[in-house]
Scaffold this motif. Structure first.
Motif, PDB file in Angstrom:
ATOM      1  N   ALA A 100     -16.188 -90.132  34.069  1.00 29.52           N
ATOM      2  CA  ALA A 100     -15.668 -91.476  34.302  1.00 29.52           C
ATOM      3  C   ALA A 100     -16.485 -92.261  35.324  1.00 29.52           C
ATOM      4  CB  ALA A 100     -14.213 -91.389  34.748  1.00 29.52           C
ATOM      5  N   ASP A 101     -17.061 -91.580  36.285  1.00 29.89           N
ATOM      6  CA  ASP A 101     -17.784 -92.299  37.339  1.00 29.89           C
ATOM      7  C   ASP A 101     -19.096 -92.889  36.835  1.00 29.89           C
ATOM      8  OD1 ASP A 101     -15.997 -91.681  39.671  1.00 29.89           O
ATOM      9  OD2 ASP A 101     -16.480 -89.654  39.028  1.00 29.89           O
ATOM     10  N   SER A 102     -19.748 -92.194  35.904  1.00 30.06           N
ATOM     11  CA  SER A 102     -21.022 -92.692  35.375  1.00 30.06           C
ATOM     12  C   SER A 102     -20.850 -93.417  34.043  1.00 30.06           C
ATOM     13  CB  SER A 102     -22.006 -91.531  35.181  1.00 30.06           C
ATOM     14  OG  SER A 102     -21.554 -90.663  34.147  1.00 30.06           O
ATOM     15  N   GLY A 103     -19.720 -93.146  33.350  1.00 22.77           N
ATOM     16  CA  GLY A 103     -19.497 -93.738  32.042  1.00 22.77           C
ATOM     17  C   GLY A 103     -20.119 -92.944  30.911  1.00 22.77           C
ATOM     18  N   GLU A 104     -20.836 -91.852  31.241  1.00 23.65           N
ATOM     19  CA  GLU A 104     -21.447 -91.025  30.190  1.00 23.65           C
ATOM     20  C   GLU A 104     -20.363 -90.297  29.407  1.00 23.65           C
ATOM     21  OE1 GLU A 104     -24.447 -87.164  29.687  1.00 23.65           O
ATOM     22  OE2 GLU A 104     -23.894 -87.902  31.677  1.00 23.65           O
ATOM     23  N   CYS A 105     -20.562 -90.170  28.101  1.00 22.90           N
ATOM     24  CA  CYS A 105     -19.607 -89.467  27.239  1.00 22.90           C
ATOM     25  C   CYS A 105     -20.372 -88.554  26.292  1.00 22.90           C
ATOM     26  CB  CYS A 105     -18.768 -90.475  26.448  1.00 22.90           C
ATOM     27  SG  CYS A 105     -17.521 -89.737  25.368  1.00 22.90           S
ATOM     28  N   VAL A 106     -19.844 -87.360  26.053  1.00 25.02           N
ATOM     29  CA  VAL A 106     -20.461 -86.446  25.104  1.00 25.02           C
ATOM     30  C   VAL A 106     -19.384 -85.906  24.164  1.00 25.02           C
ATOM     31  CG1 VAL A 106     -22.344 -85.755  26.629  1.00 25.02           C
ATOM     32  CG2 VAL A 106     -20.193 -84.474  26.677  1.00 25.02           C
ATOM     33  N   PHE A 107     -19.814 -85.522  22.983  1.00 25.37           N
ATOM     34  CA  PHE A 107     -18.953 -84.852  22.013  1.00 25.37           C
ATOM     35  C   PHE A 107     -19.368 -83.379  21.993  1.00 25.37           C
ATOM     36  CE2 PHE A 107     -18.396 -83.572  17.442  1.00 25.37           C
ATOM     37  CZ  PHE A 107     -17.011 -83.487  17.487  1.00 25.37           C
ATOM     38  N   GLU A 108     -18.406 -82.468  22.136  1.00 27.71           N
ATOM     39  CA  GLU A 108     -18.719 -81.050  22.270  1.00 27.71           C
ATOM     40  C   GLU A 108     -17.976 -80.232  21.215  1.00 27.71           C
ATOM     41  OE1 GLU A 108     -19.529 -80.723  27.070  1.00 27.71           O
ATOM     42  OE2 GLU A 108     -17.578 -80.096  26.283  1.00 27.71           O
ATOM     43  N   VAL A 109     -18.669 -79.259  20.667  1.00 30.83           N
ATOM     44  CA  VAL A 109     -18.070 -78.305  19.736  1.00 30.83           C
ATOM     45  C   VAL A 109     -18.420 -76.908  20.228  1.00 30.83           C
ATOM     46  CG1 VAL A 109     -17.899 -77.521  17.349  1.00 30.83           C
ATOM     47  CG2 VAL A 109     -18.389 -79.924  17.838  1.00 30.83           C
ATOM     48  N   LYS A 110     -17.387 -76.098  20.415  1.00 29.65           N
ATOM     49  CA  LYS A 110     -17.579 -74.734  20.904  1.00 29.65           C
ATOM     50  C   LYS A 110     -17.007 -73.768  19.878  1.00 29.65           C
ATOM     51  CE  LYS A 110     -16.769 -72.030  25.112  1.00 29.65           C
ATOM     52  NZ  LYS A 110     -16.118 -72.065  26.459  1.00 29.65           N
ATOM     53  N   VAL A 111     -17.795 -72.785  19.495  1.00 29.07           N
ATOM     54  CA  VAL A 111     -17.396 -71.827  18.466  1.00 29.07           C
ATOM     55  C   VAL A 111     -17.603 -70.420  18.982  1.00 29.07           C
ATOM     56  CG1 VAL A 111     -17.907 -70.947  16.165  1.00 29.07           C
ATOM     57  CG2 VAL A 111     -17.994 -73.395  16.588  1.00 29.07           C
ATOM     58  N   LYS A 112     -16.601 -69.571  18.749  1.00 30.07           N
ATOM     59  CA  LYS A 112     -16.774 -68.142  19.023  1.00 30.07           C
ATOM     60  C   LYS A 112     -16.830 -67.429  17.692  1.00 30.07           C
ATOM     61  CE  LYS A 112     -15.605 -66.205  22.701  1.00 30.07           C
ATOM     62  NZ  LYS A 112     -14.990 -65.646  23.905  1.00 30.07           N
ATOM     63  N   GLY A 113     -17.911 -66.709  17.456  1.00 30.74           N
ATOM     64  CA  GLY A 113     -18.121 -66.047  16.180  1.00 30.74           C
ATOM     65  C   GLY A 113     -17.486 -64.674  16.093  1.00 30.74           C
ATOM     66  N   GLY A 114     -17.653 -64.036  14.944  1.00 27.82           N
ATOM     67  CA  GLY A 114     -17.025 -62.750  14.676  1.00 27.82           C
ATOM     68  C   GLY A 114     -17.515 -61.628  15.558  1.00 27.82           C
ATOM     69  N   ARG A 115     -18.709 -61.747  16.118  1.00 29.70           N
ATOM     70  CA  ARG A 115     -19.237 -60.694  17.003  1.00 29.70           C
ATOM     71  C   ARG A 115     -19.049 -61.040  18.477  1.00 29.70           C
ATOM     72  NH1 ARG A 115     -25.167 -60.139  14.474  1.00 29.70           N
ATOM     73  NH2 ARG A 115     -24.854 -62.400  14.486  1.00 29.70           N
ATOM     74  N   GLY A 116     -18.263 -62.071  18.745  1.00 28.07           N
ATOM     75  CA  GLY A 116     -17.943 -62.419  20.120  1.00 28.07           C
ATOM     76  C   GLY A 116     -18.913 -63.384  20.764  1.00 28.07           C
ATOM     77  N   GLU A 117     -19.974 -63.765  20.039  1.00 27.26           N
ATOM     78  CA  GLU A 117     -20.938 -64.701  20.616  1.00 27.26           C
ATOM     79  C   GLU A 117     -20.353 -66.111  20.664  1.00 27.26           C
ATOM     80  OE1 GLU A 117     -20.956 -63.607  17.636  1.00 27.26           O
ATOM     81  OE2 GLU A 117     -21.655 -65.108  16.210  1.00 27.26           O
ATOM     82  N   THR A 118     -20.734 -66.880  21.684  1.00 24.90           N
ATOM     83  CA  THR A 118     -20.225 -68.243  21.842  1.00 24.90           C
ATOM     84  C   THR A 118     -21.356 -69.235  21.657  1.00 24.90           C
ATOM     85  OG1 THR A 118     -18.490 -67.537  23.364  1.00 24.90           O
ATOM     86  CG2 THR A 118     -19.102 -69.861  23.407  1.00 24.90           C
ATOM     87  N   VAL A 119     -21.117 -70.242  20.839  1.00 22.85           N
ATOM     88  CA  VAL A 119     -22.080 -71.315  20.612  1.00 22.85           C
ATOM     89  C   VAL A 119     -21.428 -72.625  21.055  1.00 22.85           C
ATOM     90  CG1 VAL A 119     -23.399 -72.615  18.902  1.00 22.85           C
ATOM     91  CG2 VAL A 119     -23.140 -70.130  18.657  1.00 22.85           C
ATOM     92  N   LYS A 120     -22.123 -73.358  21.912  1.00 21.70           N
ATOM     93  CA  LYS A 120     -21.608 -74.652  22.376  1.00 21.70           C
ATOM     94  C   LYS A 120     -22.694 -75.691  22.178  1.00 21.70           C
ATOM     95  CE  LYS A 120     -19.825 -76.918  26.551  1.00 21.70           C
ATOM     96  NZ  LYS A 120     -19.496 -76.726  27.982  1.00 21.70           N
ATOM     97  N   GLU A 121     -22.368 -76.736  21.413  1.00 25.37           N
ATOM     98  CA  GLU A 121     -23.333 -77.790  21.120  1.00 25.37           C
ATOM     99  C   GLU A 121     -22.752 -79.127  21.562  1.00 25.37           C
ATOM    100  OE1 GLU A 121     -26.256 -77.193  20.114  1.00 25.37           O
ATOM    101  OE2 GLU A 121     -26.160 -75.176  19.241  1.00 25.37           O
ATOM    102  N   ARG A 122     -23.637 -80.034  22.012  1.00 28.03           N
ATOM    103  CA  ARG A 122     -23.208 -81.338  22.522  1.00 28.03           C
ATOM    104  C   ARG A 122     -23.962 -82.456  21.814  1.00 28.03           C
ATOM    105  NH1 ARG A 122     -23.467 -81.724  28.842  1.00 28.03           N
ATOM    106  NH2 ARG A 122     -21.238 -82.114  28.904  1.00 28.03           N
ATOM    107  N   LEU A 123     -23.290 -83.614  21.758  1.00 30.89           N
ATOM    108  CA  LEU A 123     -23.861 -84.803  21.138  1.00 30.89           C
ATOM    109  C   LEU A 123     -23.498 -85.998  22.014  1.00 30.89           C
ATOM    110  CD1 LEU A 123     -25.107 -86.084  18.457  1.00 30.89           C
ATOM    111  CD2 LEU A 123     -22.734 -86.388  17.731  1.00 30.89           C
ATOM    112  N   ALA A 124     -24.477 -86.828  22.344  1.00 29.20           N
ATOM    113  CA  ALA A 124     -24.171 -88.044  23.105  1.00 29.20           C
ATOM    114  C   ALA A 124     -23.203 -88.900  22.299  1.00 29.20           C
ATOM    115  CB  ALA A 124     -25.455 -88.814  23.402  1.00 29.20           C
ATOM    116  N   TYR A 125     -22.219 -89.518  22.985  1.00 32.53           N
ATOM    117  CA  TYR A 125     -21.143 -90.213  22.272  1.00 32.53           C
ATOM    118  C   TYR A 125     -20.793 -91.498  22.991  1.00 32.53           C
ATOM    119  CZ  TYR A 125     -17.421 -89.823  18.766  1.00 32.53           C
ATOM    120  OH  TYR A 125     -16.629 -89.986  17.658  1.00 32.53           O
ATOM    121  N   GLU A 126     -20.268 -92.473  22.243  1.00 30.17           N
ATOM    122  CA  GLU A 126     -19.857 -93.741  22.833  1.00 30.17           C
ATOM    123  C   GLU A 126     -18.524 -93.568  23.556  1.00 30.17           C
ATOM    124  OE1 GLU A 126     -21.305 -96.645  23.100  1.00 30.17           O
ATOM    125  OE2 GLU A 126     -23.133 -95.985  22.054  1.00 30.17           O
ATOM    126  N   ARG A 127     -18.471 -94.001  24.801  1.00 36.50           N
ATOM    127  CA  ARG A 127     -17.226 -93.856  25.560  1.00 36.50           C
ATOM    128  C   ARG A 127     -16.076 -94.593  24.893  1.00 36.50           C
ATOM    129  NH1 ARG A 127     -16.183 -95.217  32.010  1.00 36.50           N
ATOM    130  NH2 ARG A 127     -14.077 -94.314  32.090  1.00 36.50           N
TER     131      ARG A 127
END
Length: 259
Positions: A100-127
């Motif tokens: 909120a202080d900078s106004g930056e916004c991101v879209f995030e998707v976090k997935v945990k797979g069948g072997r316990g690994e975690t994948v987190k990906e981000r995309l710049a987004y309009e506030r």
């Protein structure tokens, strides 16, 4: 923002040497890490800071505490929530996060797979679009979710906003040990489309992040009887607002800390 936190913590924050975001990434990158969460009264947080003189605090444009706003998205049947509640190996989390202080916004998707690994990906987004998913966000979410969910397309098609969380975050780094500590205060969870709210009052969520071994902060807290808790802001927030949801995984946190 809590007046109690302002009065007890802000004077202590002023005593720490500042560190930039770039320096934090250099000192404690922690791509592979162990996180431990605690919920403590603001009084304990203030005592902890008074004993951790070696830490440095993140400072950006003169600020040392930053406002975060997150909108979480789930299916109408709350599949993301229920997957976490039942401890399923293949689970996901979808949200927008606004600084909120900078106004930056991101879209995030976090997935945990069948072997316990975690994948987190981000995309710049309009506030201005943080409370909704546009076509680009849905395509991005599907591309990430398909790594763990063959039915990713049907899941993404029905995602809708479910919960808004707001809180203030302060981040510390231990430059010698290469560990980090985030401190979230004034947490408020508000459902989208219905009435009510849940909070932690004047308590603070502490999260230590290390390559694996206990940090100085962990040891300080353990010596005073504070143990790690199971805490997802999304799941604990929803569970606090709807008694009908399965919540055994967070029952201790709900019982002891949510107001």
């Amino acid at each position: 923002m809590s007046a109690v936190v302002d009065a007890q913590v802000d004077p202590l924050l002023a005593g720490f040497a500042p560190v930039s975001l770039t320096e934090i990434q250099e000192l404690a990158d922690l791509q592979t890490r162990v996180d431990r969460k605690y919920v403590v009264p603001v009084r304990v947080f203030a005592e902890l800071l008074a004993d951790q003189e070696g830490l440095r605090v993140l400072e950006i444009d003169g600020r040392r505490r930053f406002r975060y706003e997150s909108v979480y998205f789930d299916t109408p049947s709350l599949e993301a929530y229920r997957s976490a509640a039942h401890g399923r190996r293949r689970r996901f989390k979808v949200r927008t996060r606004t600084y909120a202080d900078s106004g930056e916004c991101v879209f995030e998707v976090k997935v945990k797979g069948g072997r316990g690994e975690t994948v987190k990906e981000r995309l710049a987004y309009e506030r201005s679009s943080a409370a909704a998913l546009d076509s680009q966000a849905r395509a991005f979410a599907e591309a990430v979710l398909v790594q763990a969910r063959p039915d990713a397309q049907s899941v993404v098609e029905v995602l809708e906003p479910t919960l808004l969380t707001t809180y203030d975050r302060t981040t510390f780094v231990d430059p010698v040990a290469g560990t980090r500590l985030t401190c979230d205060s004034s947490l408020l969870c508000t459902p989208v489309g219905t009435q009510g709210s849940a909070s932690l009052g004047d308590q603070v969520v502490l999260e230590s992040k290390s390559p694996g071994t206990a940090t100085a902060v962990d040891r300080w807290l353990w010596a005073r009887g504070h143990r790690p808790v199971s805490l997802s802001k999304y799941c604990v927030g929803l569970a606090a607002l709807d008694d009908a949801l399965p919540s055994n995984r967070w029952s201790r946190t709900l019982r002891r800390h949510v107001v």
